[in-house]
Design a protein around this motif. Structure first.
Motif, PDB file in Angstrom:
ATOM      1  N   GLY A  24      33.387  97.789  59.772  1.00  0.00           N
ATOM      2  CA  GLY A  24      34.540  96.948  59.458  1.00  0.00           C
ATOM      3  C   GLY A  24      34.243  95.963  58.361  1.00  0.00           C
ATOM      4  N   VAL A  25      35.234  95.148  58.076  1.00  0.00           N
ATOM      5  CA  VAL A  25      35.143  94.204  56.967  1.00  0.00           C
ATOM      6  C   VAL A  25      35.744  92.866  57.401  1.00  0.00           C
ATOM      7  N   ASP A  26      35.148  91.769  56.934  1.00  0.00           N
ATOM      8  CA  ASP A  26      35.642  90.407  57.184  1.00  0.00           C
ATOM      9  C   ASP A  26      35.991  90.153  58.666  1.00  0.00           C
ATOM     10  N   GLY A  27      37.266  90.009  59.009  1.00  0.00           N
ATOM     11  CA  GLY A  27      37.622  89.602  60.371  1.00  0.00           C
ATOM     12  C   GLY A  27      37.579  90.703  61.416  1.00  0.00           C
ATOM     13  N   ASP A  28      37.202  91.915  61.038  1.00  0.00           N
ATOM     14  CA  ASP A  28      37.166  93.019  62.018  1.00  0.00           C
ATOM     15  C   ASP A  28      36.143  92.758  63.121  1.00  0.00           C
ATOM     16  N   THR A  29      36.459  93.222  64.329  1.00  0.00           N
ATOM     17  CA  THR A  29      35.483  93.206  65.421  1.00  0.00           C
ATOM     18  C   THR A  29      35.254  94.640  65.871  1.00  0.00           C
ATOM     19  N   LEU A  30      34.095  94.903  66.470  1.00  0.00           N
ATOM     20  CA  LEU A  30      33.800  96.268  66.926  1.00  0.00           C
ATOM     21  C   LEU A  30      34.807  96.721  67.998  1.00  0.00           C
ATOM     22  N   PRO A  31      35.123  95.876  69.018  1.00  0.00           N
ATOM     23  CA  PRO A  31      36.144  96.317  69.978  1.00  0.00           C
ATOM     24  C   PRO A  31      37.497  96.563  69.316  1.00  0.00           C
TER      25      PRO A  31
END
Lengths: 435, 435
Positions: B273-280
């Motif tokens: 992901g990128v920047d504000g992405d979270t794995l969940p």
């Protein structure tokens, strides 16, 4: 003795990591009766590190620096301390040899850059690092008299005080502080008069209710001045810290005892532990003492309650397992919640919580079943607002549920719900005494 | 523009809480291209707060203070700032009126002490607090000329710079900073040249492997100097932050694009992901795009994987539920793991992980089943050392498991195991493209 802490690292200023080292040191120093008067963070910049060290030593008698001792070009604590002391750095043959040994034991050569870790300010003592390659440093300022090959007269008035430089890597720092720095600090501080403190842990009461209940006590203590009671809330729990000061440790403890007793009497069973106790650990102990086990039935918490119930080492003796029935139909399939009850009331309901607790207790063969159903948010669900949560408990003497209205956003509601489930079980266990 | 941060609160020095506010501010300021040159913590002491403010303003052009604005006697930031500015405090009738209104809407009287929050340094602007009662403050120093009723000539040279005082309560501080302080700071800073940065999130690779893979790129950038790539590891994930600087934002973005492309090519599907992405959040999106659902079968993690899979709002569309079979016999009863397999191999085994994944997928009616079994520690269990973990995944195209050896203590092993389970599912979903 006035103490300050300085953390070195641009990553701290950028907020990439929080300064957990300062909090850890603050706790340990406070517990040892040593006062931290200030704490600062500075980036990886030679001039700014040196300025921050000078400023701290003008205010304090002792300074603990963390970070900046690694092998890279960004690690500038050694050079900055040498500049403040007005001495050069010189390679320690002993540390160079130790580095070679350490690497050759791993069948590797020392990367050339790593020898920087053997360059110490002249006159500084190296502190052994039991868990890494970078030694710590101890500088007793002023050091000009001992300087070899550097400026013997640093600009401005010479700074005075002791500086300990520790690695920024937490587990290396923890060990070096505990083994070497704290004993040295205590020896320098002499008998500091004794300060003792005890923390009581409270669950199931908001901070404002705790503060109100203990308001009279706090007011009386404010007048006498030799003891304080402070509150700290977080994660659905409140810490009540009692601190007393006296000529000796025995006197301070004697002063503390009646205050602790009054807090315990006032707050009753809301007090779940003392000092290092954790709520999961206390629940595990209570279960173990009763030869009992627990299983969790969860919905909005998604597994958080189970993860808390299995947090403590050895919890396989008390925790059977959990069923997370996030989809409503699974509450029937996995936990035996009657389909008519769900159709009539929806999943966010007191009787559903009881049925879930009963179902998980029976199906997982546990002494107690704890169930959580509710709305984490952000949206209204099945007609209930975010924060509406039911905690159900089933055990040998029956089953019951309680409604809670929890504040905060999704993440906080889920955490508070899981903690409330743990606390409800704890209170139930207290009423069902062992044997 | 040089910026500093000062956090006020004895609880921070005692390590009762970590200074998360400073980290949060550091991130936001860095993202806006503003440099934080230093950060400090000071206790609830009038003289020391004033000294710390003066020292910061000697070094910096702007200072953000957090904490010390509440209603209690310990909240001394207002008085300290008045002392530094050389002005008195005076009660703001406007804020006093707002306090009365706020309380009367709740059917309560304002506690007398709370009126302290309406006492502002003369000449300071009040910053609206959308989420609490304590207004923030903005002081444009020097303020002597505007002083009414105070010392008009503060001792020593007058300090200069702008000071923003914000509440210490995080959600109040976040809003006040975002709505009022950051726009004001940017306006004062003028066009700072454009700095842009982008963070790529990586899972399934250790930090050292990421650093090695990107070593050539980092070396080339070091030479040119107009872009940096930094790594930050935590919780089984690594952030790769690319920062570029140029005359305009468009130029900086144009400079960043090929570097981001090279990082993505080098790390491949490890970038989630990128920047504000979270794995969940990423896993939820991938499931949603495939019209698929997931269920978790857990052992050592006790529910952590389920709690991650239900972390994102709206996850009821993709997460069916979880079974935590902590007790070994429950792996058979709840998940259908063959009793002979368990007897022969024990619970920490590759085929057991596959059987758990298969069992939870079938019994909970999910498209995918993810299973975790292993040893969290601290002790060896069923012949396996702490950190030995098997991740099993079952889906429409078959089932498989993989062994991991995770480092760290109990708590870290459990977190890394749950994150590894999420990441294994993500990689499987990438290979089974939607539609």
């Amino acid at each position: 003795m006035k103490l300050e802490i300085l953390a070195v690292g641009t990553e701290l200023l950028l907020g990439d990591i929080v300064n957990g080292n300062a909090a850890w040191l603050g706790q340990r120093l406070a517990a040892a009766g040593l006062d931290v008067h200030g704490s600062a963070v500075v980036g990886d910049n030679l001039g700014r590190i040196a300025d921050a060290v000078r400023a701290a030593l003008r205010r304090a008698d002792a300074l603990i620096v963390t970070g900046g001792l690694g092998p890279t070009q960004d690690d500038l604590t050694r050079e900055a301390l040498a500049a403040v002391a007005g001495v050069a750095t010189a390679r320690s043959l002993e540390i160079e040899g130790a580095l070679r040994e350490r690497y050759s034991a791993l069948g590797r050569q020392v990367p050339e850059a790593n020898f920087r870790q053997a360059d110490l300010p002249v006159g500084a003592a190296a502190l052994p690092n039991g868990r890494g390659t970078a030694p710590g440093l101890l500088l007793d300022m002023p050091m000009g008299a001992r300087a070899v090959g550097g400026d013997t007269a640093p600009p401005g008035a010479p700074v005075t005080g002791v500086v300990y430089a520790l690695p920024g890597v937490p587990h290396e720092m923890y060990e070096m502080f505990t083994v070497t720095v704290l004993p040295d600090l205590l020896a320098r501080a002499g008998e500091p008069g004794a300060i003792v403190s005890r923390t009581l842990h409270v669950a199931g009461m908001w901070e404002s209710a705790v503060a109100e209940a203990l308001g009279g006590l706090v007011e009386r203590l404010d007048v006498t001045g030799s003891a304080t009671v402070a509150f700290l809330a977080g994660g659905g729990r409140v810490k009540v810290r009692i601190t007393t000061k006296a000529a000796s440790r025995t006197d301070a403890l004697e002063h503390l005892a009646p205050i602790e007793a009054e807090v315990r009497t006032t707050l009753g069973e809301a007090v779940y532990g003392v000092d290092g106790d954790t709520l999961p650990g206390v629940v595990s102990r209570l279960l173990l003492a009763r030869g009992a086990t627990v299983a969790a039935a969860e919905s909005l918490t998604g597994g958080l309650l189970g993860s808390l119930l299995s947090e403590t080492p050895g919890s396989s003796d008390t925790f059977r397992g959990a069923v997370v029935a996030y989809a409503t139909t699974l509450k029937t399939a996995l936990l035996g919640v009657p389909v008519e009850l769900l159709a009539e009331r929806g999943p966010v309901d007191s009787d559903v919580a009881v049925a879930m607790a009963h179902g998980v207790r029976t199906r997982l063969g546990a002494t107690y079943g704890v169930a959580l159903t509710g709305v984490a948010g952000p949206d209204i669900q099945d007609g209930a607002t975010p924060g509406t949560v039911y905690v159900g408990i089933a055990g040998p003497t029956g089953a019951a549920a309680r409604q809670l209205q929890l504040p905060g956003r999704r993440e906080q509601v889920r955490l508070l719900a899981a903690v409330s489930g743990l606390d409800a079980l704890r209170r139930r266990l207290l009423r069902e005494a062992p044997g």
